[in-house]
Design an enzyme around this catalytic site. Structure first.
Site, PDB file in Angstrom:
ATOM      1  N   HIS A 191       0.796  -1.215   0.000  1.00 40.47           N
ATOM      2  CA  HIS A 191       0.000   0.000   0.000  1.00 40.47           C
ATOM      3  C   HIS A 191       0.832   1.269   0.000  1.00 40.47           C
ATOM      4  CE1 HIS A 191      -4.341  -1.109   0.894  1.00 40.47           C
ATOM      5  NE2 HIS A 191      -4.339  -0.242  -0.088  1.00 40.47           N
ATOM      6  N   ARG A 298     -11.183   5.049  -2.423  1.00 40.05           N
ATOM      7  CA  ARG A 298     -10.926   4.285  -1.204  1.00 40.05           C
ATOM      8  C   ARG A 298     -11.169   5.197  -0.010  1.00 40.05           C
ATOM      9  NH1 ARG A 298      -5.908   2.889  -4.236  1.00 40.05           N
ATOM     10  NH2 ARG A 298      -6.029   0.671  -4.778  1.00 40.05           N
ATOM     11  N   ARG A 334     -16.176   3.517  -2.509  1.00 37.21           N
ATOM     12  CA  ARG A 334     -16.129   2.172  -1.948  1.00 37.21           C
ATOM     13  C   ARG A 334     -16.271   2.269  -0.435  1.00 37.21           C
ATOM     14  NH1 ARG A 334     -10.750  -1.350  -2.319  1.00 37.21           N
ATOM     15  NH2 ARG A 334     -10.177   0.016  -0.588  1.00 37.21           N
ATOM     16  N   GLU A 433     -13.236  -9.562  -5.845  1.00 33.38           N
ATOM     17  CA  GLU A 433     -11.819  -9.704  -5.522  1.00 33.38           C
ATOM     18  C   GLU A 433     -11.503 -10.966  -4.734  1.00 33.38           C
ATOM     19  OE1 GLU A 433     -10.679  -6.244  -3.330  1.00 33.38           O
ATOM     20  OE2 GLU A 433     -12.580  -6.113  -2.266  1.00 33.38           O
ATOM     21  N   ASN A 456      -5.779  -6.875  -7.332  1.00 34.54           N
ATOM     22  CA  ASN A 456      -4.767  -7.069  -6.288  1.00 34.54           C
ATOM     23  C   ASN A 456      -5.180  -8.186  -5.344  1.00 34.54           C
ATOM     24  OD1 ASN A 456      -4.001  -4.739  -7.502  1.00 34.54           O
ATOM     25  ND2 ASN A 456      -4.076  -3.478  -5.666  1.00 34.54           N
ATOM     26  N   ASP A 457      -6.319  -7.995  -4.676  1.00 33.61           N
ATOM     27  CA  ASP A 457      -6.754  -9.010  -3.735  1.00 33.61           C
ATOM     28  C   ASP A 457      -7.142 -10.304  -4.433  1.00 33.61           C
ATOM     29  OD1 ASP A 457      -8.257  -7.075  -1.004  1.00 33.61           O
ATOM     30  OD2 ASP A 457      -6.242  -7.859  -1.340  1.00 33.61           O
ATOM     31  N   ARG A 467       1.095 -10.115  -0.791  1.00 29.21           N
ATOM     32  CA  ARG A 467       1.970  -9.288  -1.624  1.00 29.21           C
ATOM     33  C   ARG A 467       2.927  -8.430  -0.816  1.00 29.21           C
ATOM     34  NH1 ARG A 467      -2.918  -5.290  -3.363  1.00 29.21           N
ATOM     35  NH2 ARG A 467      -2.854  -4.016  -1.513  1.00 29.21           N
ATOM     36  N   CYS A 504     -10.144  -2.329 -11.470  1.00 23.05           N
ATOM     37  CA  CYS A 504      -9.604  -1.211 -10.704  1.00 23.05           C
ATOM     38  C   CYS A 504      -8.341  -1.574  -9.936  1.00 23.05           C
ATOM     39  CB  CYS A 504     -10.656  -0.659  -9.742  1.00 23.05           C
ATOM     40  SG  CYS A 504     -11.148  -1.833  -8.478  1.00 23.05           S
TER      41      CYS A 504
END
Lengths: 579, 157, 102
Positions: A191, A298, A334, A433, A456-457, A467, A504
């Site tokens: 992140h 986010r 989100r 995800e 990503n997830d 990750r 995304c």
């Protein structure tokens, strides 16, 4: 001069003096002190306790009464511990007997006690060890207070060097002064790296022992393109980098020029490019870079780095500001994706052993309805200001969608009764995800208005890789055939149900995946703003026909290596300067 | 909030007579009325409110559960009643399947947080397949009450 | 309760109490105990058969982890020894820390 190699996570070049900061787990200098300093040091301990008690008492007072017994209990326990004379005495005794710093004494004694607690058979008591660590942290923050100020009150350009950085810390950096970032730990898709990228600060991570080779004030060159950090470069190197930096700026400038041009393929297919934002003031950057809206807003940052939960007004202000910047362009908000992070784990009486797979995200919200409701109310209120859409993260099954929608309905009822305006037809979507939602996308598609694939997830859960863990982060790859097959399934199900679909995750910001995603049927990408020009460049250089062919070929391949090499080669042919 | 804090065990209907959604809701409302949980004469009005809301958006959560609910001045405190139907009732649920367990939840108008706490509790337990299965297997009021009290004691069933 | 006079000022009072609430001496009761103990001047020691702890320290009291049925010895030393013993005994055996009995 020392040259160190790490992982490049945010492009660009910077040359600035080093400022070394500690990570959240403060590295305690086991520094001895002179016997004559003991009295001062003991006073420091006393002041730290006083400060911590003051802070906690303030917190306690600021707590929302409806949170109920649990949180109040935590404060009561911590305050009692901080008032405990025998605890303070143990610490000051150690300072006196061993002539050590207040920080060292606090850490040593509290860790001893925490260890003692963890050994007790009674589960309730042993869980209190977590509280002891929290108290340790609180006291250390009091003691190390001056150090934190260093980052918040910068007056000259610096390169931040740290063992590891949390996204919150990174987000707090002032772009004007923080010119480069380098850390010992971290991975490509952590992140903090994502935040560095969206702030446009060159960053290199996973340098392993950088903090040991640097002293505050050393000149540091960060090469965020090639993943190189140079400590105390000689004059020749500095000169070389200054030129290189100029070239790079020129390339950026060229890409900026296409901001006005539409994101259309050579054979006339329009692709919608949206931006991912983490803070509401990034919305401006999205527009500057040519984005047509926000595909992923986010909202976790509203909760992090602060003492109490944000109020409905604070939520609303953030959303309203964002919408006012984007006007009538879509803004997909989100709902909060918290739980696996340190913030919520620390709040628990007993941290979860496996937060990644635990009570996080939508599950966390459904078990904390008061908090969830506050956010939903703010989003609904903001929905009359523009094209606001709502998105629920980490959905794993239909029940979660149902429950979330039920709560949303309840909130709508409330607003209706209070005569507060909101968009009754607000679009509701979910993030795909997890493997489970990807595999049941066909049934989920019936009850939502859109999907957004969180690659990503999805990649992490599918490949069972964290990750952020540098020991396995190389196993994480969106080119994995398993991941690609799942993505294809989701796209097909979305098309069948005729709902909107976008990607995304990080994949959307990587030039080598553009052709593949387009070829699999994606027509909307949401990515970090700084990369929008480059992705648009790719889009404008390809035909959908070629993309379809490429996708067909790739989906027939079996090895991640083969796929990623193929994609990279194909992309390099189209846009050589990006590689 | 635990089940024991808001579920009216006296009003449990182990086998609903009604086979349709509106009938089941009315039956449960009536049961709460008989148990003395509703304000005088509010029974019909309340049933109407729940049914109206249900028509607008189904509370069939899937996996055989429905949670019809409404905020109404007929009650002073959060209260719920459980009804089961072995034959199944059509609640237009998400997964198109019949509903076997209905949890009717009525909340007072000015206590939004208590309503949420009750919902949280319901969500938490109904996520567990074992709990849903056991609930469906209960044949009488006592079994249902025991199951809920047990669920309150342990965090997972 | 035995009262001995060591000197004019210092009084020593001792008593034995039994934990009567169902959940025993977990964090909340321990906090109540420590809060009351800290209201008085006397030094207070609490012991089960294995350890002896400072009754005014939440850290040490919570380590006792005394369960239902455990017998604890409380000793107070100071001018208000009798008063504090009385208050603590009341808390543990009569009020049960305001908690349910089994």
């Amino acid at each position: 001069m020392e040259i160190k190699k790490g992982i490049a996570v945010s492009p660009g070049i910077s040359i600035a003096k080093a400022l070394i900061i500690d990570s959240e787990d403060y590295r305690i200098p086991c520094r001895s002190i002179e016997a004559s300093q003991r009295t001062t040091e003991i006073q420091r301990v006393r002041n730290a306790f006083k400060g911590a008690i003051g802070e906690l008492t303030e917190f306690e007072a600021a707590q929302d009464k409806t949170e109920g017994g649990k949180i109040k209990d935590i404060f009561a326990v911590h305050l009692r511990f901080l008032h405990d004379r025998s605890l303070r005495k143990k610490i000051t005794d150690l300072v006196h007997s061993d002539s050590v710093t207040a920080e060292y004494a606090v850490s040593t004694i509290l860790r001893e006690i925490a260890a003692h607690f963890s050994k007790v058979k009674d589960a309730y008591i042993s869980e209190r060890a977590a509280d002891i660590y929290d108290i340790e942290r609180r006291l250390l923050i009091q003691l190390l207070d001056r150090k934190r100020e260093d980052v918040e009150h910068l007056t000259e350009e610096v390169t931040i060097i740290a063992r590891e950085l949390s996204p919150i810390q990174t987000a707090g950096f002032n772009r004007k002064f923080v010119k480069g970032i380098a850390s010992d730990a971290g991975g490509r898709t952590s992140h903090a790296a994502i935040v560095a990228r969206s702030l446009g600060i060159p960053a290199v991570v996973a340098l392993e022992d950088l903090t040991e080779s640097v002293s505050g004030g050393d000149t540091i060159i960060i090469d965020g393109n090639r993943g190189i950090v140079i400590v105390n470069p000689d004059d020749q190197t500095i000169q070389q980098y200054k030129e290189y930096s100029k070239e790079f700026a020129e390339l950026e400038h060229k890409l900026d020029a296409i901001k006005e041009k539409p994101a259309v393929t050579r054979d006339g297919v329009k692709i919608t490019l949206l931006g991912n934002i983490e803070f509401h003031d990034e919305a401006e950057v999205v527009l500057q870079k040519g984005g047509e809206g926000v595909g992923l807003y986010r909202t976790e940052y509203l909760y992090l780095n602060r003492r109490s939960e944000p109020t409905e007004e604070e939520h609303y202000q953030a959303y309203a500001e964002t919408v006012s910047v984007l006007q009538d362009r879509p803004v997909i908000i989100r709902t909060v994706d918290l739980g696996a992070d340190k913030y919520t784990q620390r709040k628990r009486f007993a941290p979860e052993p496996n937060p990644f797979l635990g009570l996080r995200s939508i599950r966390f919200c459904l078990q904390n309805l008061t908090m969830f409701k506050t956010q939903l109310r703010a989003i609904l209120r903001a929905s009359v200001l523009g094209d606001v859409r709502i998105m629920f993260p980490l959905i794993t099954n239909l029940q979660e969608v149902m429950q979330a929608k039920m709560i949303l309905r309840d909130v709508m009822d409330d607003l209706g009764e209070e005569s507060i305006a909101y968009n009754k037809d607000i679009q509701i979507g979910i993030m795909i995800e997890t493997p489970s939602s990807a595999l049941t996308a066909f049934s989920l598609a019936r009850d939502v208005d859109f999907f957004s694939i969180g690659t990503n997830d999805l990649t992490q859960y599918t490949l069972a890789v964290d990750r952020g863990n540098e020991l396995v982060s190389t196993l994480y790859s969106s080119s994995d055939p398993a991941v690609l097959r799942l993505i294809r399934t989701v796209i097909q199900d979305a098309h069948k149900a005729q709902i909107d679909i976008s990607v995304c995750g990080e994949m959307a910001s990587e030039p080598e995946y553009v052709m593949l995603l387009l070829g699999m049927g994606i027509r909307t990408l949401s990515l970090t703003a700084p990369m929008i020009p480059e992705i648009k460049q790719m889009i404008r250089s390809v035909t959908v026909e070629d993309c379809n062919n490429l996708a067909r070929k790739v989906l027939g391949m079996n090895s991640e290596r083969q796929i990623s090499n193929y994609l990279r080669a194909a992309a390099r042919k189209i846009l050589p300067e990006a590689f | 909030m635990k089940f024991a804090d808001f579920v009216c065990f006296k009003a449990t209907i182990p086998e609903l007579q009604a086979h349709d959604r509106d009938g089941a809701i009315a039956e449960l409302v009536s049961s709460l009325d008989k148990a003395g949980k509703l304000g005088k004469g509010k029974c019909k009005e309340l049933a109407g409110a729940v049914i109206k809301r249900e028509k607008e958006a189904s509370t069939g959560m899937g996996k055989g559960i429905a949670v019809p609910h409404v905020k109404h001045k007929a009650v002073k405190d959060v209260v719920a009643a459980i009804g089961q139907s072995s034959a199944g009732i059509d609640f237009s649920a998400l997964d198109k399947q019949s509903v076997y367990s209905v949890i009717l939840l009525i909340s007072p108008v000015d206590e939004p947080d208590k309503h949420l706490q009750a919902m949280e509790n319901i969500f938490r337990h109904l996520q567990h397949e074992k709990f849903r299965k056991f609930l469906r297997q209960c044949r009488d009021m006592v079994q249902i009450e025991d199951l809920l009290r047990e669920a309150d004691e342990s965090s997972s069933l | 309760m035995q009262a001995e006079q060591d000197s004019l000022e210092k009084v020593v009072c001792e008593t034995e109490v039994e934990i009567k609430n169902a959940d025993g001496l977990h964090m909340r009761p321990a906090m109540q105990f420590v809060d009351i103990a800290n209201q008085f001047d006397s030094d207070i020691t609490v012991s089960n058969n294995e350890t002896e702890v400072d009754g005014k320290s939440i850290m040490q009291m919570s380590m006792l982890a005394a369960t239902y049925g455990t017998k604890l010895k409380i000793k107070a030393e100071g001018s208000d020894a009798a008063k504090v013993i009385s208050a603590l005994r009341e808390l543990v055996e009569e009020k049960l820390f305001g908690e349910p009995a089994p």
